[in-house]
Every structure is written in C-alpha cells, then in structure tokens.
Design an enzyme around this catalytic site. Structure first.
Site, mmCIF file in Angstrom:
data_model
loop_
_atom_site.group_PDB
_atom_site.id
_atom_site.type_symbol
_atom_site.label_atom_id
_atom_site.label_comp_id
_atom_site.label_asym_id
_atom_site.label_seq_id
_atom_site.Cartn_x
_atom_site.Cartn_y
_atom_site.Cartn_z
ATOM 1 N N SER A 138 0.827 -1.247 -0.069
ATOM 2 C CA SER A 138 0.047 -0.140 -0.024
ATOM 3 C C SER A 138 0.995 1.357 0.039
ATOM 4 O O SER A 138 1.843 1.155 0.490
ATOM 5 C CB SER A 138 -0.800 -0.244 1.234
ATOM 6 O OG SER A 138 -1.617 1.268 1.465
ATOM 7 N N TYR A 151 -2.044 -0.883 10.446
ATOM 8 C CA TYR A 151 -2.344 -1.284 8.987
ATOM 9 C C TYR A 151 -0.898 -0.917 8.282
ATOM 10 O O TYR A 151 -0.527 -1.433 7.698
ATOM 11 C CB TYR A 151 -3.585 -0.672 8.515
ATOM 12 C CG TYR A 151 -3.545 -1.060 6.969
ATOM 13 C CD1 TYR A 151 -3.937 -2.359 6.558
ATOM 14 C CD2 TYR A 151 -3.421 -0.150 6.021
ATOM 15 C CE1 TYR A 151 -3.901 -2.585 5.110
ATOM 16 C CE2 TYR A 151 -3.564 -0.407 4.650
ATOM 17 C CZ TYR A 151 -3.594 -1.731 4.244
ATOM 18 O OH TYR A 151 -3.915 -1.858 2.778
ATOM 19 N N LYS A 155 2.278 -2.926 6.377
ATOM 20 C CA LYS A 155 2.776 -2.851 5.002
ATOM 21 C C LYS A 155 4.175 -2.393 4.941
ATOM 22 O O LYS A 155 5.128 -2.315 4.007
ATOM 23 C CB LYS A 155 2.008 -1.697 4.275
ATOM 24 C CG LYS A 155 0.462 -2.287 4.201
ATOM 25 C CD LYS A 155 0.438 -3.440 3.563
ATOM 26 C CE LYS A 155 -1.030 -4.091 3.253
ATOM 27 N NZ LYS A 155 -1.067 -5.030 2.606
#
Length: 236
Positions: A138, A151, A155
């Site tokens: 991402s 989150y 990544k």
C-alpha cells in the site's frame, strides 16, 4: 516465461482485477481466498475472458494453508511462474482504541501469511530455475496515516520482507517486487465495491493495479523491478 500465476485474496477487489488481467492475457491461474462462492464467480469471469482457472478456498492465516495452497497450485498447473501475495485486511483505530485482536489479525494475514506463502513457493521456484513474487502492499507502506498505525506498520513490515527476500533470492533467479497502490475502489475496510459516485471521479480501480502486476510478471529476463508506487492522478 511460465504463464501461470497463483493469486491470493482473489475473490474481490484488487485480487479479482489481477485475475481478470491474467485471464485476458490467456494465462492459467490458481485463485486463493476464503469466500468459496465469490471465488467460483471470479473463476467463471476469468474463463469467459480466456484464461484457465483453478480455485482453492482457504484461510491463509491457518498454519498449513499456505503450504497446501502452493501444493494445490503445483498439482493443477504443473509449475507456478508468478506468486501474487494480495490477501490482506485493515482495521483503523485511534491509538487508545487499538484492540489486541486487531493487531494480531492484521499482522497474521498481511505479514505472516505473505511470509508463509513465499516460504512455501521458494523451493518450487528454485527447482524450476526461478520465478516472480509480487507483494501487494500500500502507499501507506511509505507513510503513516491517522488511525492506521497497525495497518500501515504491516505494510512497512512487508516492504522490509520484500527487501530481504530480494537480496536472498536473486541468486536463484527469483525476482521479488513490492507494489504500493494508493486509494483503489474496492470493498476494503467495509467500503462499497465500486465506491461512491464522488470517489469514482478521482480514485483508481483494481485494473490500474493489475496493469502494474502484469508488467512485473512479464518483464524481461535481465530486468528486476524492485517496487512500484501508484498514486491517484488528482492529489488535491
């Protein structure tokens, strides 16, 4: 170039878009995801586009699932040319509200499952003289965002794995690439598939990411694409 691919998280969104792209190009693919009925629907779409497809419904956070998924793909396709690690999830909470289960769920799927898939496919790639790994990350793997600390950190962790795998595996002709897209119209984080009319005016679609993945999978024998970050055109 071996025109076969194993794609995780393929039942919707970016994974579905990647499956469509490979199908359009006549590849044979194995699609992996938890939702069996959704996988069947995507498989039908891929076949209609001209691809050959196999499906394997499983939860990649379960201990034996990554090994079994790779074994299934090899049995069905003979060889895996490209592994696309796309399965992932996100939960977004302010720091005081972060739940232990949110941390564990995100790292288990976004990081551990990717590692386990690479661990499972590497002996196969070595045996066959090489292969391509594509890790779907991402844009938040490059920057932090409010409410997205867990989150985003998954990544960043995936990028770290990507860097290490590149150094470790390139002597065996195994290429590894990280793709970090910005906002894409998917059902991610409970959004409506296809987005709102307002989002459709500026956001990317799964096909934009699929295009990048296909470029990596079909690169020349002497190139090695390290990473691709994909931003939306309108960054206002």
């Amino acid at each position: 170039m071996v025109k076969t691919a194993l794609i995780t998280g393929a039942s919707s969104g970016i994974g579905r878009g990647i499956a469509h792209k490979f199908g359009q190009e006549g590849w044979e693919v194995t699609l992996v995801a938890r939702r069996k009925e959704n996988l069947k629907n995507v498989a039908k779409e891929v076949e209609e586009l001209g691809g050959k497809v196999h499906t394997y419904a499983t939860d990649l956070t379960e201990k034996e699932s990554p090994d079994n998924a790779v074994k299934f793909a090899v049995e069905k396709m003979g060889k895996i040319g490209t592994l696309v690690n796309n399965a992932g999830m996100g939960r977004f909470e302010m720091v005081p509200d972060i739940k232990d289960e949110s941390y564990h769920e995100q790292f288990q799927l976004n990081v551990w499952a990717c590692m386990a898939m690479v661990r499972a496919v590497t002996p196969h790639f070595k045996k066959n003289g090489g292969g391509q790994i594509v890790n779907i990350g991402s844009i938040v793997g490059y920057l932090g965002i409010s409410k997205g600390s867990i989150y985003s950190s998954t990544k960043w962790a995936l990028r770290g794995l990507n860097e290490s795998w590149r150094e470790e595996l390139y002597p065996d002709n195994i290429k590894v690439c990280y793709i970090g897209p910005g906002f894409v119209l998917t059902e991610f984080n409970g959004r409506k598939e296809g987005g709102t009319p307002e989002e459709q005016e500026w956001a990317m679609v799964p096909g934009d990411v699929a295009h990048a993945v296909y470029c990596v999978a079909t690169q020349g024998p002497n190139s090695d694409i390290k990473e691709i970050s994909i931003q939306v055109l309108d960054r206002s």
